[in-house]
Each structure stands twice: as C-alpha cells, then as structure tokens.
Design a protein around this motif. Sequence first.
Motif, PDB file in Angstrom:
ATOM      1  N   SER A 106       0.808  -1.221   0.000  1.00  0.00           N
ATOM      2  CA  SER A 106       0.000   0.000   0.000  1.00  0.00           C
ATOM      3  C   SER A 106       0.839   1.267   0.000  1.00  0.00           C
ATOM      4  O   SER A 106       0.389   2.297  -0.488  1.00  0.00           O
ATOM      5  CB  SER A 106      -0.917   0.025   1.230  1.00  0.00           C
ATOM      6  OG  SER A 106      -1.826  -1.044   1.189  1.00  0.00           O
ATOM      7  N   ARG A 113       3.127   0.863  -4.015  1.00  0.00           N
ATOM      8  CA  ARG A 113       2.341   1.728  -4.909  1.00  0.00           C
ATOM      9  C   ARG A 113       3.203   2.860  -5.474  1.00  0.00           C
ATOM     10  O   ARG A 113       3.077   3.216  -6.644  1.00  0.00           O
ATOM     11  CB  ARG A 113       1.144   2.310  -4.163  1.00  0.00           C
ATOM     12  CG  ARG A 113      -0.025   1.369  -4.083  1.00  0.00           C
ATOM     13  CD  ARG A 113      -1.201   2.025  -3.401  1.00  0.00           C
ATOM     14  NE  ARG A 113      -2.398   1.213  -3.529  1.00  0.00           N
ATOM     15  CZ  ARG A 113      -3.377   1.227  -2.639  1.00  0.00           C
ATOM     16  NH1 ARG A 113      -3.317   2.010  -1.576  1.00  0.00           N
ATOM     17  NH2 ARG A 113      -4.442   0.463  -2.826  1.00  0.00           N
ATOM     18  N   ALA A 135       4.009   3.351  -9.469  1.00  0.00           N
ATOM     19  CA  ALA A 135       3.612   4.623 -10.093  1.00  0.00           C
ATOM     20  C   ALA A 135       4.814   5.264 -10.793  1.00  0.00           C
ATOM     21  O   ALA A 135       4.682   5.803 -11.906  1.00  0.00           O
ATOM     22  CB  ALA A 135       3.034   5.579  -9.057  1.00  0.00           C
ATOM     23  N   GLN A 155       0.681  -3.461 -11.720  1.00  0.00           N
ATOM     24  CA  GLN A 155      -0.116  -2.613 -10.837  1.00  0.00           C
ATOM     25  C   GLN A 155      -1.479  -3.266 -10.571  1.00  0.00           C
ATOM     26  O   GLN A 155      -1.946  -3.285  -9.430  1.00  0.00           O
ATOM     27  CB  GLN A 155      -0.307  -1.236 -11.455  1.00  0.00           C
ATOM     28  CG  GLN A 155      -1.132  -0.297 -10.577  1.00  0.00           C
ATOM     29  CD  GLN A 155      -1.440   1.018 -11.280  1.00  0.00           C
ATOM     30  OE1 GLN A 155      -1.737   1.029 -12.481  1.00  0.00           O
ATOM     31  NE2 GLN A 155      -1.350   2.108 -10.539  1.00  0.00           N
ATOM     32  N   GLU A 179      -2.812  -4.357  -6.894  1.00  0.00           N
ATOM     33  CA  GLU A 179      -4.065  -3.842  -6.325  1.00  0.00           C
ATOM     34  C   GLU A 179      -5.007  -4.984  -5.961  1.00  0.00           C
ATOM     35  O   GLU A 179      -5.700  -4.921  -4.943  1.00  0.00           O
ATOM     36  CB  GLU A 179      -4.737  -2.856  -7.289  1.00  0.00           C
ATOM     37  CG  GLU A 179      -3.971  -1.558  -7.465  1.00  0.00           C
ATOM     38  CD  GLU A 179      -3.780  -0.759  -6.188  1.00  0.00           C
ATOM     39  OE1 GLU A 179      -4.676  -0.772  -5.318  1.00  0.00           O
ATOM     40  OE2 GLU A 179      -2.729  -0.107  -6.044  1.00  0.00           O
TER      41      GLU A 179
END
Length: 164
Positions: A27, A31, A35, A60, A64
Amino acid sequence: MTQTASTASYLTEEAFERLQAELRELSGPGRVEIAKRIEAAREEGDLKENGGYHAAKEEQGKMEARIRQLKQILDTAIVGEAPPDDGVVEPGMVVTVELFGEEETFLLGSREIADGSDSIDVYSEQSPLGGAINGKKVGETATYDAPNGKTIEVKIVSAKPYQA
C-alpha cells in the motif's frame, strides 16, 4: 464485527502480522514504486507499443488485487495461537487422512498460514473434506459428499499443529 466460521479465516498471530506487513509494503512503497515505473514508461512515448508501460500497468493491477485480497483476509480473520497438539483436527493443523486406501497430508485452514509455501496442500475448513474432519479426533472416521454426489469416507490418521 463478529465473524462466523463460514466468513472468517483462521490465522496464527505470526501469519496475521506477516500479512499486515505485506499490506503496508504494498500500500505504501509498493504503490509509489509502480507509479514511478508507469510514469517513466509513459515518458518513453507511444503507449500502444510500449511494452514496459503495459507490463507495469499489469503488475499494478495484480498488486491492487493482492491489496484487496489482503484487506479482506485481515478484516475477517480470527487470530489465535497455534492450535494445541491434542489430536483434534482444527484450522492450523497439518492433518494426515486415509482416503481411498491412501494417506494424504495437508494443512487445514487458510493458505496464508503456510506463508505461501507450495510444499504443502491446503484445504479450507469450509471445503467438504475440511468441514467433515474439523473437530474430529485422530482415529475417528468422517464422511462427506463429493461434488459428483458420492459419499466419501475419510479416516483421521494424525493431526499436528503447523510449524512454519
């Protein structure tokens, strides 16, 4: 929220903490890293033919999905100590059963207890086999209905707490 056995996953304290740490990593830093990779690939130009961009976007999506899975597991977990070594089958036990004249050994509970190890099969306590043997003692016999409608008899040979 109170959980019932049908909606909850049994986890040892160690497994619960390990999953919380994985969720924090994915998280936060996970992430941010993905990104950055997506942005770097985006700057390379045409997105239609940019393999790095598509690979990063796919990664990604998988990340998720894992974050959602971890949240669901942790939100519904029943956390406890490893079960006692008393010969009673319950989640968190490595169980050996006699099935069709052959012995089969597996972990009863959530795959997450096994720390992602592929070296042991895992059966949920909500599965037909898991539900039939949950609460039984070594030496006892249980039956369950297979998906094909046949009744299958299984004998508990051993039940020991899982050791990671």
